[in-house]
Design a protein around this motif. Structure first.
Motif, PDB file in Angstrom:
ATOM      1  N   LEU A 116       2.013  -4.345  12.260  1.00  0.00           N
ATOM      2  CA  LEU A 116       1.020  -4.815  11.293  1.00  0.00           C
ATOM      3  C   LEU A 116       0.922  -3.858  10.112  1.00  0.00           C
ATOM      4  CD1 LEU A 116      -1.225  -6.766  10.470  1.00  0.00           C
ATOM      5  CD2 LEU A 116      -2.790  -5.493  11.967  1.00  0.00           C
ATOM      6  N   THR A 144       1.702  -4.742   6.163  1.00  0.00           N
ATOM      7  CA  THR A 144       0.672  -4.463   5.157  1.00  0.00           C
ATOM      8  C   THR A 144       1.242  -3.632   4.022  1.00  0.00           C
ATOM      9  OG1 THR A 144      -1.043  -4.550   6.875  1.00  0.00           O
ATOM     10  CG2 THR A 144      -1.609  -3.441   4.811  1.00  0.00           C
ATOM     11  N   LEU A 164       1.177  -5.727   0.306  1.00  0.00           N
ATOM     12  CA  LEU A 164       0.104  -5.423  -0.644  1.00  0.00           C
ATOM     13  C   LEU A 164       0.577  -5.164  -2.076  1.00  0.00           C
ATOM     14  CD1 LEU A 164      -2.512  -3.274   1.337  1.00  0.00           C
ATOM     15  CD2 LEU A 164      -2.579  -5.701   0.751  1.00  0.00           C
ATOM     16  N   ILE A 172      -6.495   2.022   5.182  1.00  0.00           N
ATOM     17  CA  ILE A 172      -5.595   0.919   5.516  1.00  0.00           C
ATOM     18  C   ILE A 172      -4.927   1.169   6.860  1.00  0.00           C
ATOM     19  CG2 ILE A 172      -3.439  -0.216   4.853  1.00  0.00           C
ATOM     20  CD1 ILE A 172      -4.293   0.178   1.926  1.00  0.00           C
ATOM     21  N   CYS A 209      -5.346  -1.204  10.319  1.00  0.00           N
ATOM     22  CA  CYS A 209      -4.200  -1.827  10.977  1.00  0.00           C
ATOM     23  C   CYS A 209      -4.144  -1.520  12.467  1.00  0.00           C
ATOM     24  CB  CYS A 209      -2.896  -1.401  10.305  1.00  0.00           C
ATOM     25  SG  CYS A 209      -2.645  -2.137   8.668  1.00  0.00           S
ATOM     26  N   LEU A 262      -9.605  -6.041   7.229  1.00  0.00           N
ATOM     27  CA  LEU A 262      -8.196  -6.183   6.908  1.00  0.00           C
ATOM     28  C   LEU A 262      -7.939  -7.501   6.182  1.00  0.00           C
ATOM     29  CD1 LEU A 262      -5.433  -4.728   7.326  1.00  0.00           C
ATOM     30  CD2 LEU A 262      -5.142  -6.186   9.362  1.00  0.00           C
ATOM     31  N   PHE A 267      -6.033  -9.017   2.202  1.00  0.00           N
ATOM     32  CA  PHE A 267      -4.996 -10.031   2.039  1.00  0.00           C
ATOM     33  C   PHE A 267      -5.482 -11.310   1.365  1.00  0.00           C
ATOM     34  CE2 PHE A 267      -3.275  -7.595   5.657  1.00  0.00           C
ATOM     35  CZ  PHE A 267      -1.994  -7.348   5.176  1.00  0.00           C
TER      36      PHE A 267
END
Length: 443
Positions: free
Chosen positions: A30, A34, A38, A419, A423, A434, A438
């Motif tokens: 994950l 990410t 991003l 971050i 995750c 999280l 997104f």
């Protein structure tokens, strides 16, 4: 083995239970997704396809969100790779899960388990359909990814086994994607389309939309894998071990096709030897008569671009990747972004010759045994050679904290740390936070 493989697979998807080791691996995957998604979501990297896609499909529902997140995760070609799947599983499974989680209450544990189920399904599909599927020109991320993302979504939404069976059949009949699109914006779009198709398949199944409850995945494997396919591999020893653990997700150190990485590593070793002689990298341009790169027959199937016209195409060019590694000593996002190619790198790349090693077993037999041998052939001295295997390249995975920083240089150290913590999904609130990274709230 009973006739209805699809129903047996659906049963495993809905009711098997991942373990803590698999969940820890899922957390790492994950974070990698990410890191690579991003930059586009924040418009920190120029990508004309992304800009057009946002205008065509504004985020309004889970299907369009899955489409956009899938594209964003695959646009840099920096996302994970799974050897059994022979594709990028995170950028199809996670966009579907994130898009669905944004519309309902989902626990962090349920999200991780669904992600694990998606990887398990992906790996087993790759084994069941065989290497022949990729050789025929299909892009596994797009085709098999549609089914893997559907499996994960079925687990997340806790649908019935019968609904999951129908959803898998819908996914199988909508799966598509060709390697002929590599080097264009359609390649990352494949990931978005697969994630969107998964969401659609679940919605249709939940609405009791008519669909065959048996034989569809079997038909898919036979049609797209041919005589080499083996449906029993979808089920045998499911989760023993989990595919997210063994062989596990591979995380890219370079934003180029994974089929170029051991060639890049060999070139970097040769560059270091050159520097140790007190020579300068720019001297490669005049000192080298030509460069040879050897690999098993068929080992350049994915890295098929010989004369790239842009940084995007250069990601799939052994020639350009080797030349860039020799001249610059690193492969950065900027080196393989949209825009014109570096003139010196292109000049050196023109000297690279592909020389398949006919004494090696064909790559299709065992892609994990792939190697690249780079030879620098000089006009005034014996050639230098360096051979690096795929297994050597993946033996030392990249530091994902460093990768996150390279992808998001504008983020503060505090934000980057936050971050990474999110995750981990140690609590349900972390998933909510999280999701806010997104998915923007509707205007």
């Amino acid at each position: 083995m009973s006739e209805n493989v699809t129903a047996q697979l659906a049963e495993l998807i809905c009711h098997s239970q991942p373990d803590d080791l698999a969940r820890n691996k899922a957390r790492t995957g994950l974070l990698d997704f990410t890191a690579v998604a991003l930059p586009l979501l924040r418009d920190e990297i120029l990508d004309s396809g992304w800009q057009k896609l946002k205008k065509l499909y504004p985020q309004q529902n889970s299907e369009t969100r899955a489409l956009l997140l899938g594209y964003a995760g695959h646009a840099l070609d920096f996302d994970d790779f799974h050897a059994d799947f022979r594709g990028h599983v995170g950028t199809v499974v996670l966009p579907a899960l994130l898009a669905l989680a944004a519309e309902r209450q989902v626990t962090a544990a349920a999200f991780l388990d669904a992600w694990i189920i998606g990887v398990e399904t992906a790996g087993r599909l790759g084994l069941a359909i065989s290497q022949r599927h990729y050789e025929r020109g299909f892009h596994n991320t797009a085709t098999l990814g549609t089914l893997a993302a559907t499996a994960a979504a079925a687990r997340l939404l806790k649908v019935t086994t019968s609904q999951a069976t129908v959803a898998l059949g819908i996914a199988a009949t909508s799966a598509s994607g060709l390697r002929a699109q590599f080097g264009s914006a359609i390649k990352p779009l494949h990931a978005g389309l697969a994630a969107r198709s998964a969401v659609m398949a679940l919605r249709l199944a939940q609405a009791d939309f008519g669909g065959q409850a048996s034989g569809v995945i079997e038909a898919f494997l036979a049609a797209c894998g041919g005589e080499s396919s083996d449906a029993s591999l979808l089920l045998h020893n499911w989760g023993q071990p989990w595919r997210i653990v063994t062989p596990g997700l591979e995380f890219k150190p370079y934003a180029t096709c994974s089929g170029t990485h051991s060639a890049a590593d060999a070139a970097l070793k040769l560059r270091q030897r050159w520097l140790e002689e007190g020579r300068q990298p720019h001297e490669f341009l005049t000192a080298i008569a030509h460069i040879e790169v050897a690999f098993p027959p068929g080992g350049d199937t994915a890295a098929s671009v010989r004369e790239p016209r842009s940084g995007i195409e250069a990601r799939f060019s052994l020639e350009y990747v080797i030349a860039s590694a020799l001249l610059h000593g690193e492969l950065t996002l900027a080196d393989f972004a949209e825009g014109e190619l570096d003139a010196d790198t292109a000049r050196l790349a023109a000297k690279v010759r592909r020389c398949p090693d006919e004494s090696a077993p064909p790559d299709a037999i065992n892609p994990s045994a792939r190697f690249h041998q780079v030879a620098l052939c000089f006009a005034d001295r014996p050639a230098w050679r360096c051979r690096v295997t795929r297994q050597q390249s993946i033996a030392t995975p990249p530091n994902l904290s460093t990768k996150l920083r390279s992808c998001l240089p504008s983020a503060s150290a505090e934000e980057q740390q936050k971050i990474e913590q999110l995750c981990q999904l140690r609590e349900d609130d972390a998933l909510s936070q999280l999701l806010s990274l997104f998915i923007k709230p509707a205007a």
